[in-house]
Design an enzyme around this catalytic site. Structure first.
Site, PDB file in Angstrom:
ATOM      1  N   CYS A  10      -5.209  20.839  11.747  1.00 42.80           N
ATOM      2  CA  CYS A  10      -4.455  21.945  11.147  1.00 42.80           C
ATOM      3  C   CYS A  10      -3.071  21.419  10.751  1.00 42.80           C
ATOM      4  O   CYS A  10      -2.728  20.279  10.992  1.00 42.80           O
ATOM      5  CB  CYS A  10      -4.303  23.075  12.164  1.00 42.80           C
ATOM      6  SG  CYS A  10      -3.080  22.694  13.398  1.00 42.80           S
ATOM      7  N   ASP A  61       3.532  20.155   8.681  1.00 46.46           N
ATOM      8  CA  ASP A  61       4.359  21.375   8.663  1.00 46.46           C
ATOM      9  C   ASP A  61       5.651  21.181   7.878  1.00 46.46           C
ATOM     10  O   ASP A  61       6.103  22.083   7.163  1.00 46.46           O
ATOM     11  CB  ASP A  61       4.678  21.816  10.092  1.00 46.46           C
ATOM     12  CG  ASP A  61       5.378  20.720  10.887  1.00 46.46           C
ATOM     13  OD1 ASP A  61       4.857  19.580  10.882  1.00 46.46           O
ATOM     14  OD2 ASP A  61       6.431  20.981  11.481  1.00 46.46           O
ATOM     15  N   LYS A 106       0.856  -1.203   0.000  1.00 44.56           N
ATOM     16  CA  LYS A 106       0.000   0.000   0.000  1.00 44.56           C
ATOM     17  C   LYS A 106       0.886   1.244   0.000  1.00 44.56           C
ATOM     18  O   LYS A 106       0.672   2.168  -0.794  1.00 44.56           O
ATOM     19  CB  LYS A 106      -0.880   0.005   1.240  1.00 44.56           C
ATOM     20  CG  LYS A 106      -1.596   1.317   1.507  1.00 44.56           C
ATOM     21  CD  LYS A 106      -2.553   1.237   2.680  1.00 44.56           C
ATOM     22  CE  LYS A 106      -1.888   1.407   4.002  1.00 44.56           C
ATOM     23  NZ  LYS A 106      -1.518   2.784   4.371  1.00 44.56           N
ATOM     24  N   ASN A 107       1.900   1.254   0.869  1.00 42.47           N
ATOM     25  CA  ASN A 107       2.665   2.482   1.100  1.00 42.47           C
ATOM     26  C   ASN A 107       3.720   2.761   0.044  1.00 42.47           C
ATOM     27  O   ASN A 107       4.382   3.794   0.101  1.00 42.47           O
ATOM     28  CB  ASN A 107       3.274   2.465   2.504  1.00 42.47           C
ATOM     29  CG  ASN A 107       2.195   2.555   3.572  1.00 42.47           C
ATOM     30  OD1 ASN A 107       1.023   2.847   3.266  1.00 42.47           O
ATOM     31  ND2 ASN A 107       2.547   2.274   4.807  1.00 42.47           N
ATOM     32  N   ARG A 165      -8.737  -0.742   4.381  1.00 39.16           N
ATOM     33  CA  ARG A 165      -7.864   0.287   3.808  1.00 39.16           C
ATOM     34  C   ARG A 165      -6.515  -0.320   3.428  1.00 39.16           C
ATOM     35  O   ARG A 165      -5.877   0.136   2.492  1.00 39.16           O
ATOM     36  CB  ARG A 165      -7.630   1.410   4.821  1.00 39.16           C
ATOM     37  CG  ARG A 165      -8.845   2.244   5.139  1.00 39.16           C
ATOM     38  CD  ARG A 165      -8.474   3.452   5.945  1.00 39.16           C
ATOM     39  NE  ARG A 165      -7.387   4.187   5.298  1.00 39.16           N
ATOM     40  CZ  ARG A 165      -6.793   5.234   5.841  1.00 39.16           C
ATOM     41  NH1 ARG A 165      -7.167   5.669   7.027  1.00 39.16           N
ATOM     42  NH2 ARG A 165      -5.825   5.861   5.216  1.00 39.16           N
ATOM     43  N   ASP A 178       4.252   0.523  12.277  1.00 34.89           N
ATOM     44  CA  ASP A 178       3.058  -0.139  11.729  1.00 34.89           C
ATOM     45  C   ASP A 178       2.938  -1.587  12.175  1.00 34.89           C
ATOM     46  O   ASP A 178       1.964  -2.251  11.820  1.00 34.89           O
ATOM     47  CB  ASP A 178       3.070  -0.079  10.187  1.00 34.89           C
ATOM     48  CG  ASP A 178       2.947   1.341   9.693  1.00 34.89           C
ATOM     49  OD1 ASP A 178       3.155   1.571   8.491  1.00 34.89           O
ATOM     50  OD2 ASP A 178       2.661   2.227  10.511  1.00 34.89           O
ATOM     51  N   ARG A 200      -0.935  14.613  13.636  1.00 34.75           N
ATOM     52  CA  ARG A 200      -0.527  14.165  12.303  1.00 34.75           C
ATOM     53  C   ARG A 200      -0.242  15.394  11.426  1.00 34.75           C
ATOM     54  O   ARG A 200      -0.885  15.633  10.407  1.00 34.75           O
ATOM     55  CB  ARG A 200      -1.573  13.247  11.663  1.00 34.75           C
ATOM     56  CG  ARG A 200      -1.952  12.026  12.449  1.00 34.75           C
ATOM     57  CD  ARG A 200      -1.136  10.765  12.339  1.00 34.75           C
ATOM     58  NE  ARG A 200      -0.466  10.389  11.141  1.00 34.75           N
ATOM     59  CZ  ARG A 200      -0.851   9.406  10.333  1.00 34.75           C
ATOM     60  NH1 ARG A 200      -1.989   8.810  10.534  1.00 34.75           N
ATOM     61  NH2 ARG A 200      -0.104   9.048   9.317  1.00 34.75           N
TER      62      ARG A 200
HETATM   63  C1  EPZ Z   1       3.844   6.958   6.658  1.00 34.12           C
HETATM   64  O1  EPZ Z   1       2.992   7.958   7.212  1.00 34.12           O
HETATM   65  C2  EPZ Z   1       2.998   5.710   6.514  1.00 34.12           C
HETATM   66  N1  EPZ Z   1       1.877   5.983   5.613  1.00 34.12           N
HETATM   67  C3  EPZ Z   1       2.458   5.283   7.882  1.00 34.12           C
HETATM   68  O2  EPZ Z   1       1.768   4.051   7.688  1.00 34.12           O
HETATM   69  C4  EPZ Z   1       3.640   5.042   8.820  1.00 34.12           C
HETATM   70  O3  EPZ Z   1       3.139   4.739  10.096  1.00 34.12           O
HETATM   71  C5  EPZ Z   1       4.505   6.303   8.888  1.00 34.12           C
HETATM   72  O4  EPZ Z   1       4.936   6.675   7.557  1.00 34.12           O
HETATM   73  C6  EPZ Z   1       5.764   6.094   9.734  1.00 34.12           C
HETATM   74  O5  EPZ Z   1       6.524   5.055   9.195  1.00 34.12           O
HETATM   75  C7  EPZ Z   1       2.082   5.889   4.284  1.00 34.12           C
HETATM   76  O6  EPZ Z   1       3.168   5.581   3.816  1.00 34.12           O
HETATM   77  C8  EPZ Z   1       0.891   6.173   3.395  1.00 34.12           C
HETATM   78  P1  EPZ Z   1       5.704  10.390   8.817  1.00 34.12           P
HETATM   79  P2  EPZ Z   1       3.487   9.516   7.266  1.00 34.12           P
HETATM   80  O7  EPZ Z   1       5.541  11.695   8.110  1.00 34.12           O
HETATM   81  O8  EPZ Z   1       4.282   9.820   6.065  1.00 34.12           O
HETATM   82  C9  EPZ Z   1       5.834  13.669  12.234  1.00 34.12           C
HETATM   83  C10 EPZ Z   1      -0.062   2.595   7.770  1.00 34.12           C
HETATM   84  O9  EPZ Z   1      -0.509   1.995   8.764  1.00 34.12           O
HETATM   85  N2  EPZ Z   1       5.621  14.682  11.186  1.00 34.12           N
HETATM   86  O10 EPZ Z   1       6.912   9.548   8.526  1.00 34.12           O
HETATM   87  O11 EPZ Z   1       2.289  10.335   7.541  1.00 34.12           O
HETATM   88  C11 EPZ Z   1       4.620  12.781  12.455  1.00 34.12           C
HETATM   89  O12 EPZ Z   1       3.700  13.406  13.321  1.00 34.12           O
HETATM   90  C12 EPZ Z   1       0.332   4.052   7.886  1.00 34.12           C
HETATM   91  O13 EPZ Z   1       0.118   2.079   6.637  1.00 34.12           O
HETATM   92  C13 EPZ Z   1       5.704  16.026  11.525  1.00 34.12           C
HETATM   93  O14 EPZ Z   1       5.950  16.399  12.683  1.00 34.12           O
HETATM   94  O15 EPZ Z   1       4.411   9.484   8.543  1.00 34.12           O
HETATM   95  C14 EPZ Z   1       5.234  11.544  13.043  1.00 34.12           C
HETATM   96  O16 EPZ Z   1       5.418  11.735  14.425  1.00 34.12           O
HETATM   97  C15 EPZ Z   1      -0.084   4.649   9.221  1.00 34.12           C
HETATM   98  N3  EPZ Z   1       5.507  16.965  10.566  1.00 34.12           N
HETATM   99  C16 EPZ Z   1       6.611  11.458  12.364  1.00 34.12           C
HETATM  100  O17 EPZ Z   1       6.840  12.750  11.779  1.00 34.12           O
HETATM  101  C17 EPZ Z   1       5.239  16.626   9.260  1.00 34.12           C
HETATM  102  O18 EPZ Z   1       5.092  17.529   8.405  1.00 34.12           O
HETATM  103  C18 EPZ Z   1       6.685  10.445  11.246  1.00 34.12           C
HETATM  104  O19 EPZ Z   1       5.589  10.657  10.387  1.00 34.12           O
HETATM  105  C19 EPZ Z   1       5.151  15.245   8.934  1.00 34.12           C
HETATM  106  C20 EPZ Z   1       5.353  14.289   9.913  1.00 34.12           C
END
Ligand code: EPZ
Length: 440
Positions: free
Chosen positions: A118, A126, A22-23, A404, A312, A123
Site C-alpha cells: 500500500c 506517501d 541505472k538510477n 536489473r 546501495d 517501500r
Molecule cells: C532510490 O530509491 C534508488 N532507486 C534506490 O536504489 C536507493 O536505494 C534509494 O533511492 C536510496 O538512495 C532508484 O533511484 C531507481 P527513497 P527510492 O525514496 O527513490 C522512505 C538500487 O539498488 N520513503 O530515497 O525508492 C523510504 O521508505 C535501488 O539501485 C517514504 O517514507 O528511495 C526510505 O526509507 C534500491 N515515503 C527513504 O524514504 C515515500 O513516499 C528513502 O527512500 C518515499 C520514500
C-alpha cells in the site's frame, strides 16, 4: 532460470569499465514524456529495468526504441494518449512510479499502479502522493491504483517538505512542477547526483529550476518543454561495487584500474571510510585505481542520504569486512530491512549477524563456496563478490535480480581475471519438491 557460477581464488586483475547509471537513466526516460517530440539518451545501460521502463512508457503512447549495441535510447513522446501505468509492469520495478509525475505533468491526469503493497506500507510512496496533492493534484486510491488529476488540466504548483528526504519523491515532484501554472518549492530535497543530472536535463529542456544539489529546490512552471538529446551519467553504484570488489578480491599490492566512472558521485563518506581500511585508492579524472593491502582494517559504516555512505553499497561493504581480521558493523539508516543477503553470506561461512538495522561482521573465518540465493539487486552482487574470494565454487541463483542493475557483469569480471560464467538451471517447483522428497 539463470545463475552465475564462480570459481573463487583467482585475483581480480582488472581493468574494469563502468557503464551508464541505472538510477539516472530511469528519471531521464520519464523526463522525455514532458516534451512533444523525439528525445535521445546515450550511455544507457542494457538492463532489465531499462527494458521494463521502456515497456511502461510504451503503454502511455510514446514510441521507444533502444539500440543496445550503442547504448542509445530514443523516446518519441509526440503521442501520449493513454495516461496509465499498469500493475503488471509497475510491480516489476518501483521506479515506474515516476509515471505519476510524468503523466500528470504532460496530460494533467494519471492512473498509476502503486509499486507494491500500500502507499504507506513497506517501500511507501506517501511523500509522492502528499506532495502531488500539495502541488494541486486531486488524488484517489482505488483498487491498488493512484488516480490523479489536475483541475483545469494543469497543476498549480505549491510547497512541500520531504520527511524523510526521498530520491523518488524529489524526482516525481519535479516532474509534476516543471510545467505547473505557478511556482513550486521542495524542502529537504534529495541531493543525489542522479537527481542533479535529471534536474539539469529538465533545465536543458527549458525548465526553470534553482537549487539542484541543495536541500531546497525552487521551480517556476513553464508552458512547454523541448525534446532533448542528453548523455546519461556513469553508474556511481557500479563504480563503488567494482572498487569494493578490487579491495576484496584484488591481489595485495597489485593495482586494479576502473575506468569511465565519476568518483565525485560516490560521496565523501564512502571515500573516507574506504581510506580508513588501508585500501590504497588513486582518484584521477575518469580512472580510479584500487590496490588491496596485505591487511585491511575493519571499519564500521552507517548509510545516509547523499553525500553520506550510499545504502546501495552497504551489502558490498559487509563482504569487504569479511576479509578483515577484526569486528565491524554496517548500519542502514535508510532501510531497516535491507539485510536479506546475510543468511546467504552465512551459508558461505561469513560470520555475520543482524540486530535491528545493524549487521555485525567478524572477519577471519574462511569463506567456502556454496549454492546461494539472490533476493534483490545489491544483495545478489554481494554474493558474487563473496564467491570471488571463496574457496571452491559458488552458484548464485535467481540472477535475474542482478540483471536489473548490472550489465554483463560476468563478461566484465571474466575479462578482468575472474573464473565466472552464466549457466541455466531448473528450480524445483513445489510439486517437484514433494515428489523428490517422496522418492528419497
Ligand atoms: C532510490 O530509491 C534508488 N532507486 C534506490 O536504489 C536507493 O536505494 C534509494 O533511492 C536510496 O538512495 C532508484 O533511484 C531507481 P527513497 P527510492 O525514496 O527513490 C522512505 C538500487 O539498488 N520513503 O530515497 O525508492 C523510504 O521508505 C535501488 O539501485 C517514504 O517514507 O528511495 C526510505 O526509507 C534500491 N515515503 C527513504 O524514504 C515515500 O513516499 C528513502 O527512500 C518515499 C520514500
Amino acid at each position: 532460470m539463470d545463475k552465475l557460477v564462480v570459481n573463487g581464488g583467482s585475483p581480480l586483475t582488472g581493468p574494469l569499465t563502468v557503464g551508464g547509471s541505472k538510477n539516472t537513466a530511469l528519471p531521464l526516460m520519464a523526463a522525455t514524456l514532458l516534451a512533444d517530440g523525439p528525445s535521445r539518451i546515450t550511455n544507457v545501460p542494457d538492463l532489465r529495468d531499462v527494458r521494463t521502463f521502456s515497456n511502461v512508457i510504451r503503454v502511455a503512447g510514446p514510441a521507444v526504441s533502444f539500440d543496445a549495441e550503442a547504448n542509445t535510447l530514443t523516446i518519441d513522446a509526440s503521442t501520449v494518449n493513454h495516461p496509465v501505468a499498469p500493475y503488471d509492469l509497475v510491480k516489476k520495478m518501483r521506479a515506474s512510479f515516476y509515471m505519476l509525475g510524468a503523466l500528470i505533468g504532460r496530460t494533467g491526469e494519471a492512473k498509476v499502479s502503486l509499486p507494491g503493497g500500500c502507499a504507506w506500507g513497506p517501500r511507501p510512496v506517501d511523500l509522492h502522493i502528499e506532495g502531488m496533492k500539495e502541488f494541486g493534484a486531486e488524488i484517489e486510491l482505488e483498487e491498488g491504483y493512484v488516480i490523479a488529476s489536475a483541475p483545469g488540466g494543469r497543476l498549480t504548483g505549491g510547497s512541500f517538505r520531504l520527511d524523510p528526504s526521498s530520491v523518488g519523491a524529489t524526482i516525481n515532484l519535479l516532474l509534476g512542477a516543471v510545467r505547473a501554472a505557478g511556482p513550486s518549492r521542495i524542502e529537504n530535497a534529495a541531493m543525489e547526483p542522479d537527481v542533479v543530472a535529471f534536474g539539469r536535463a529538465l533545465q536543458d529542456m527549458g525548465a526553470q529550476i534553482d537549487g539542484l544539489g541543495t536541500r531546497t529546490i525552487e521551480v517556476q512552471g513553464v508552458d512547454t518543454l523541448s525534446p532533448i538529446s542528453v548523455r546519461n551519467t556513469p553508474d556511481r553504484i557500479e563504480l563503488g561495487t567494482f572498487m569494493l570488489m578490487a579491495a576484496s578480491a584484488g591481489a595485495p599490492g597489485h593495482p586494479v584500474e576502473i575506468n569511465r566512472g565519476t568518483h565525485e558521485h560516490l560521496g565523501q563518506d564512502f571515500k573516507n571510510r574506504l581510506a580508513e581500511t588501508g585500501v590504497d585508492v588513486e582518484y584521477e579524472d575518469e580512472c580510479v585505481t584500487v590496490t588491496r593491502p596485505d591487511r585491511i582494517a575493519p571499519v564500521s559504516i552507517e548509510t545516509a542520504p547523499y553525500p553520506g555512505f550510499p545504502t546501495d553499497l552497504q551489502a558490498q561493504w559487509t563482504v569487504l569486512l569479511a576479509t578483515t581480521d577484526g569486528t565491524a558493523t554496517v548500519t542502514d539508516t535508510i532501510y531497516d530491512d535491507r539485510f536479506k543477503h546475510v543468511p546467504e553470506l552465512q551459508r558461505l561461512g561469513v560470520d555475520i549477524s543482524v540486530n535491528g538495522n545493524t549487521a555485525t561482521v567478524e572477519g577471519g573465518p574462511p569463506i567456502k563456496g556454496a549454492q546461494v540465493m539472490s533476493t534483490d539487486l545489491r544483495a545478489s552482487v554481494s554474493l558474487v563478490m563473496a564467491g570471488m574470494i571463496a574457496e571452491g565454487t559458488t552458484h548464485v541463483l535467481r540472477v535475474y535480480h542482478l540483471d536489473r542493475g548490472y550489465e554483463d557483469l560476468e563478461g566484465k569480471l571474466r575479462r578482468a581475471g575472474i573464473d565466472i560464467w552464466r549457466d541455466e538451471y531448473e528450480e524445483l517447483s513445489d510439486r517437484d519438491e514433494t515428489e523428490a522428497r517422496e522418492a528419497a
